[in-house]
Design a protein around this motif. Sequence first.
Motif, PDB file in Angstrom:
ATOM      1  N   HIS A   4       0.799  -1.213   0.000  1.00  0.00           N
ATOM      2  CA  HIS A   4       0.000   0.000   0.000  1.00  0.00           C
ATOM      3  C   HIS A   4       0.839   1.274   0.000  1.00  0.00           C
ATOM      4  O   HIS A   4       0.351   2.350   0.334  1.00  0.00           O
ATOM      5  CB  HIS A   4      -0.933   0.019   1.214  1.00  0.00           C
ATOM      6  N   SER A   5       2.098   1.158  -0.355  1.00  0.00           N
ATOM      7  CA  SER A   5       2.963   2.326  -0.373  1.00  0.00           C
ATOM      8  C   SER A   5       3.968   2.209  -1.509  1.00  0.00           C
ATOM      9  O   SER A   5       4.117   1.164  -2.123  1.00  0.00           O
ATOM     10  CB  SER A   5       3.694   2.470   0.962  1.00  0.00           C
ATOM     11  N   LYS A   6       4.641   3.313  -1.741  1.00  0.00           N
ATOM     12  CA  LYS A   6       5.598   3.391  -2.838  1.00  0.00           C
ATOM     13  C   LYS A   6       6.923   3.914  -2.293  1.00  0.00           C
ATOM     14  O   LYS A   6       6.946   4.844  -1.488  1.00  0.00           O
ATOM     15  CB  LYS A   6       5.039   4.342  -3.903  1.00  0.00           C
ATOM     16  N   ARG A  14       9.131   5.633   2.265  1.00  0.00           N
ATOM     17  CA  ARG A  14       7.931   4.975   1.751  1.00  0.00           C
ATOM     18  C   ARG A  14       6.773   5.931   1.965  1.00  0.00           C
ATOM     19  O   ARG A  14       6.582   6.441   3.064  1.00  0.00           O
ATOM     20  CB  ARG A  14       7.673   3.664   2.463  1.00  0.00           C
ATOM     21  N   CYS A  16       2.546   6.475   1.326  1.00  0.00           N
ATOM     22  CA  CYS A  16       1.336   5.700   1.056  1.00  0.00           C
ATOM     23  C   CYS A  16       0.758   6.046  -0.314  1.00  0.00           C
ATOM     24  O   CYS A  16       0.906   7.158  -0.809  1.00  0.00           O
ATOM     25  CB  CYS A  16       0.303   5.897   2.153  1.00  0.00           C
ATOM     26  N   ASN A  17       0.118   5.045  -0.916  1.00  0.00           N
ATOM     27  CA  ASN A  17      -0.465   5.222  -2.243  1.00  0.00           C
ATOM     28  C   ASN A  17      -1.519   6.324  -2.255  1.00  0.00           C
ATOM     29  O   ASN A  17      -1.685   7.026  -3.251  1.00  0.00           O
ATOM     30  CB  ASN A  17      -1.068   3.915  -2.749  1.00  0.00           C
ATOM     31  N   CYS A  20       0.205   9.625  -2.714  1.00  0.00           N
ATOM     32  CA  CYS A  20       0.662   9.740  -4.109  1.00  0.00           C
ATOM     33  C   CYS A  20      -0.505  10.073  -5.032  1.00  0.00           C
ATOM     34  O   CYS A  20      -0.398  10.928  -5.910  1.00  0.00           O
ATOM     35  CB  CYS A  20       1.334   8.441  -4.565  1.00  0.00           C
ATOM     36  N   LEU A  21      -1.644   9.405  -4.817  1.00  0.00           N
ATOM     37  CA  LEU A  21      -2.825   9.652  -5.637  1.00  0.00           C
ATOM     38  C   LEU A  21      -3.342  11.074  -5.455  1.00  0.00           C
ATOM     39  O   LEU A  21      -3.698  11.746  -6.427  1.00  0.00           O
ATOM     40  CB  LEU A  21      -3.921   8.633  -5.305  1.00  0.00           C
TER      41      LEU A  21
END
Length: 147
Positions: A4-6, A14, A16-17, A20-21
């Motif tokens: 759930h992360s990048k 790291r 979280c997605n 980023c979104l």
Amino acid sequence: MGYHSKFMTCCVKRVCNGCCLTTQTRGSNDCPFCRTSTDFPDYKSAIAMVRKRAEKKDPSAILSSATNISSDVPRAVEMWTEAAELGSLKALCALGNAHLNGLGGLAIDRAKGFEFWETASRKGHAYSRHNLGTSELQLGNCDRAAS
């Protein structure tokens, strides 16, 4: 966490997605954490950015670099040791794994491997705690595994 992360190479964090979104929804392609542009011309420039952070003694960057050189295990063990000395709990866990499995020319040393895991788990590293519990259960120490 990893699902759930990048991993952001710019700040070696790291993110979280969802963050980023949200950043992309606002029309930006920058890192949500450090606001650096994530438009890298190629993979090599991203690796160079991580190496530069590792040279500045960033434990996350050193750990990331060590993870990416799986072909040179002795060098990875050196880098994990350096990252652990700088405070990386993931590096302590990796050193525990290395000692328990005899990676990189290390002699298999269960006591030392458990010591690394115990140090990391005392400082809050959940995966090291899991490894300790699982290992104790396999040894038949159910009471110790549960604690």
